[in-house]
Every structure is written in structure tokens, then in C-alpha cells.
Design a protein around this motif. Structure first.
Motif, PDB file in Angstrom:
ATOM      1  N   UNK A  30     -41.081-105.094  31.396  1.00  0.00           N
ATOM      2  CA  UNK A  30     -40.542-104.074  31.945  1.00  0.00           C
ATOM      3  C   UNK A  30     -38.734-103.896  31.662  1.00  0.00           C
ATOM      4  N   UNK A  31     -38.239-105.148  31.583  1.00  0.00           N
ATOM      5  CA  UNK A  31     -36.777-105.047  31.321  1.00  0.00           C
ATOM      6  C   UNK A  31     -36.560-104.598  29.804  1.00  0.00           C
ATOM      7  N   UNK A  32     -37.430-105.211  28.902  1.00  0.00           N
ATOM      8  CA  UNK A  32     -37.402-104.891  27.408  1.00  0.00           C
ATOM      9  C   UNK A  32     -37.641-103.191  27.283  1.00  0.00           C
ATOM     10  N   UNK A  33     -38.453-102.923  27.963  1.00  0.00           N
ATOM     11  CA  UNK A  33     -38.749-101.399  27.840  1.00  0.00           C
ATOM     12  C   UNK A  33     -37.663-100.420  28.194  1.00  0.00           C
ATOM     13  N   UNK A  34     -37.158-101.120  29.358  1.00  0.00           N
ATOM     14  CA  UNK A  34     -36.043-100.212  30.039  1.00  0.00           C
ATOM     15  C   UNK A  34     -35.130 -99.997  29.276  1.00  0.00           C
ATOM     16  N   UNK A  35     -34.635-101.332  28.456  1.00  0.00           N
ATOM     17  CA  UNK A  35     -33.531-101.520  27.797  1.00  0.00           C
ATOM     18  C   UNK A  35     -33.740-100.508  26.387  1.00  0.00           C
ATOM     19  N   UNK A  36     -34.865-100.467  26.194  1.00  0.00           N
ATOM     20  CA  UNK A  36     -35.054 -99.490  24.766  1.00  0.00           C
ATOM     21  C   UNK A  36     -35.010 -98.210  25.359  1.00  0.00           C
ATOM     22  N   UNK A  37     -35.170 -97.881  26.341  1.00  0.00           N
ATOM     23  CA  UNK A  37     -35.464 -96.393  26.860  1.00  0.00           C
ATOM     24  C   UNK A  37     -34.062 -95.972  26.797  1.00  0.00           C
ATOM     25  N   UNK A  38     -33.058 -96.843  27.167  1.00  0.00           N
ATOM     26  CA  UNK A  38     -31.684 -96.290  27.336  1.00  0.00           C
ATOM     27  C   UNK A  38     -30.930 -95.975  25.986  1.00  0.00           C
ATOM     28  N   UNK A  92     -37.745 -91.792  25.325  1.00  0.00           N
ATOM     29  CA  UNK A  92     -37.806 -92.424  26.551  1.00  0.00           C
ATOM     30  C   UNK A  92     -39.093 -92.077  27.386  1.00  0.00           C
ATOM     31  N   UNK A  93     -39.637 -90.854  27.199  1.00  0.00           N
ATOM     32  CA  UNK A  93     -40.515 -90.406  28.195  1.00  0.00           C
ATOM     33  C   UNK A  93     -41.842 -91.008  27.457  1.00  0.00           C
ATOM     34  N   UNK A  94     -41.813 -91.048  26.238  1.00  0.00           N
ATOM     35  CA  UNK A  94     -43.166 -91.907  25.628  1.00  0.00           C
ATOM     36  C   UNK A  94     -43.069 -93.267  26.142  1.00  0.00           C
ATOM     37  N   UNK A  95     -42.069 -93.965  26.015  1.00  0.00           N
ATOM     38  CA  UNK A  95     -42.101 -95.384  26.530  1.00  0.00           C
ATOM     39  C   UNK A  95     -42.353 -95.341  28.035  1.00  0.00           C
ATOM     40  N   UNK A 101     -50.449-101.697  26.406  1.00  0.00           N
ATOM     41  CA  UNK A 101     -50.275-100.356  26.004  1.00  0.00           C
ATOM     42  C   UNK A 101     -49.281-100.217  24.989  1.00  0.00           C
ATOM     43  N   UNK A 102     -48.117-101.080  24.784  1.00  0.00           N
ATOM     44  CA  UNK A 102     -47.218-100.914  23.793  1.00  0.00           C
ATOM     45  C   UNK A 102     -47.681-101.309  22.248  1.00  0.00           C
ATOM     46  N   UNK A 103     -48.963-101.976  22.264  1.00  0.00           N
ATOM     47  CA  UNK A 103     -49.364-102.146  20.916  1.00  0.00           C
ATOM     48  C   UNK A 103     -50.530-101.500  20.645  1.00  0.00           C
ATOM     49  N   UNK A 104     -50.746-100.355  21.423  1.00  0.00           N
ATOM     50  CA  UNK A 104     -52.010 -99.755  21.439  1.00  0.00           C
ATOM     51  C   UNK A 104     -51.665 -98.277  20.458  1.00  0.00           C
ATOM     52  N   UNK A 105     -52.661 -98.345  19.515  1.00  0.00           N
ATOM     53  CA  UNK A 105     -52.014 -97.004  18.737  1.00  0.00           C
ATOM     54  C   UNK A 105     -52.710 -95.617  19.331  1.00  0.00           C
ATOM     55  N   UNK A 106     -53.677 -95.708  20.061  1.00  0.00           N
ATOM     56  CA  UNK A 106     -54.082 -94.782  21.104  1.00  0.00           C
ATOM     57  C   UNK A 106     -53.924 -94.799  22.569  1.00  0.00           C
ATOM     58  N   UNK A 107     -53.247 -93.955  23.135  1.00  0.00           N
ATOM     59  CA  UNK A 107     -53.005 -94.071  24.590  1.00  0.00           C
ATOM     60  C   UNK A 107     -54.241 -93.359  25.242  1.00  0.00           C
TER      61      UNK A 107
END
Length: 280
Positions: free
Chosen positions: A171-179, A186-189, A274-280
Motif C-alpha cells: 500500500x505504501x509503495x502504491x500510494x507513493x507512486x500515485x502521488x 493514479x486512478x489505474x493504480x 494485481x500489480x503484476x497482472x496483465x489483465x485486470x
């Protein structure tokens, strides 16, 4: 769902009898959540945004339904504690630090912003607490069409899944990237964060059945229906709007159902990437 008679969690912070805190202007995550719930449900939230958090103040009398909801949430939270402690030991190789769940009625405050019944449940990584107005269960049933106690348990499990993500460092890494990226990116993340939480909720569900025999006939259907009703496309469509994928922050109904089912069928944290998935 079979839950009566089982132990409740000690990690409950019950603020409901205090009423609203008069927490001031809604900001941060709280503001986004207010706007989102208003958008999804077709509610005019402008008075709330102008006045800040709902200002009730004083002591609030808890109804019988409030008391039952509190006990239900406490048992569900206790189940998540046992299940995730076991899974972290078996699959991650580290200890699981359980979060606190804050119950409120009307409004309250958090480091992530003010909260009211309009914000819906959320997890705040700043204090590692999940926030829930149990009146949201009524909103789910009456306004979102997501009925049943297992649908309510799914909501609790989903917010605790965000804490699991926080414990895993995701969560921390994903939110940092969103910023650091555009609003669309950001929405996609955000969608990947939420779908992973749905998958982790599915893992909780299957292990709740294995360890406690919690599920009854129709419970999985309740969870799948809840996932459907809170998909971005369904919420936007029900609000009288044409679904706009670039604005999605939680995923479509089909995606939310599929990732919950994936977690339920697998039972493994590694299969919720889900972060490594090519298809969501």
C-alpha cells in the motif's frame, strides 16, 4: 453467516456513543470519499462540504440494531485477526500486526481526514485503523442493493485487506507512486489496490469457512452481489451517468467479482498480485 457465540476482537475503538466530533472541514481521503459516495448514490453532498463534518455533538443512544452491528463487526474482525495471523506465518514468514477498527456514528476524525456516514468505510494507513459507521450496512441494503450479513462481512474484510496490503508494504509503495503520476494513472493504480483488496477478501472468506465453518447457503452469492453493486461501472450507471473508465478507482463489477472469486478459489496471497497482472 454463522457468527453468534464466537469471541469478539479487543481491537475495537467504539466512538458511537460520543456522537459527532465536530471534526471541522472534511479533507484528504475523507473529502474524496464524500465526493465519491455522493456521486455514486446521487446525493447532494454540498451542505456537508460547506459545513465540514457532521456536527452532532453530545451523547448518542445506541439502538438494538447498533448493538448487534457492533457485535457482528467485532466477531468478524476477530476472525480476520486469526486468519491473517496464520496466513502471514505460513505464506509470508512474518508476524501479522492486527489493526484497530473504529466504530462511529454520525462523524469522527482521523489522520486521513474527517469521516461521516457519507464517507463510507475506509482504512487510514497513517494510524493503521479502519473506520466504519455501521449505518453504512443499511445504506448497502437500501440504496446499493447489497443485502445480507455476509455482504456486510465482505465490507469489513475488504477494509482489513487494505491493512494487510499495508503490512506487506504494498500500500505504501502504491500510494507513493500515485502521488508522482497523472490523475488517470493514479486512478489505474487505485483500481489495482482495490482489486487486490477484493482478492484478499476472498482469501479471508475461504479460510473463514475452513477454520470456523462461517458460511451458510447463499453467503457467497451475497458477497458476489455486493462486489457487483459497488463496481465503478454499476455505480455510475445507477447514478444516471455513462460509465467513464478513466475515472474508475475501484474496478468494474465484473473485475471485483472475478478477483474476489480468485482469492476464494486460491486461498494464497501470492495469487492476488494485481500489480503484476496483465489483465485486470
Amino acid at each position: 453467516m454463522k457468527w453468534q457465540g464466537r469471541r469478539g476482537s479487543r481491537n475495537i475503538e467504539d466512538r458511537r456513543s460520543r456522537g459527532g466530533t465536530g471534526a471541522g472541514a472534511v479533507g484528504g481521503v475523507g473529502l474524496l470519499a464524500v465526493l465519491a459516495i455522493g456521486y455514486f448514490l446521487g446525493i447532494d453532498v454540498s451542505p456537508l462540504l460547506e459545513q465540514g463534518a457532521v456536527n452532532q455533538g453530545g451523547e448518542v443512544e445506541l439502538t438494538e440494531a447498533d448493538e448487534r452491528a457492533g457485535k457482528f463487526v467485532s466477531v468478524t474482525l476477530a476472525d480476520t485477526e486469526e486468519i491473517w495471523a496464520d496466513l502471514f506465518r505460513q505464506q509470508v514468514g512474518q508476524a501479522y500486526n492486527a489493526p484497530t477498527l473504529v466504530l462511529f456514528k454520525g462523524s469522527t476524525s482521523s489522520p486521513c481526514g474527517g469521516a461521516s456516514g457519507a464517507t463510507g468505510p475506509f482504512y487510514c494507513p497513517a494510524d493503521k485503523k479502519a473506520y466504519l459507521d455501521t449505518g453504512f450496512f443499511t445504506t448497502m441494503e437500501r440504496q446499493l442493493g447489497a443485502k445480507g450479513d455476509f455482504a456486510a462481512a465482505y465490507v469489513v474484510a475488504h477494509e482489513i485487506a487494505h491493512h494487510v496490503q499495508n503490512e506487506l508494504g504494498v500500500l505504501g509503495k502504491a500510494n507513493a507512486l500515485r502521488r508522482q503520476v497523472s490523475e488517470k494513472q493514479s486512478n489505474e493504480i487505485s483500481v489495482r489496490i482495490e482489486l487486490q483488496a477484493d482478492c484478499l477478501s476472498g482469501i479471508w472468506a475461504v479460510h473463514a469457512q475452513r477454520q470456523f465453518g462461517s458460511l451458510e447457503r447463499g453467503d457467497l452469492a451475497e458477497a458476489m452481489n455486493a462486489a457487483k453493486q459497488i463496481g465503478d461501472d454499476t455505480l455510475q450507471r445507477n447514478a444516471g451517468r455513462v460509465p467513464m473508465p478513466h475515472t474508475f478507482t475501484h474496478g468494474t463489477s465484473e473485475q471485483r467479482q472475478r478477483w474476489f472469486a480468485k482469492g476464494y478459489e486460491s486461498g494464497r496471497i501470492a495469487d492476488c498480485d494485481t500489480f503484476g497482472a496483465s489483465r485486470l
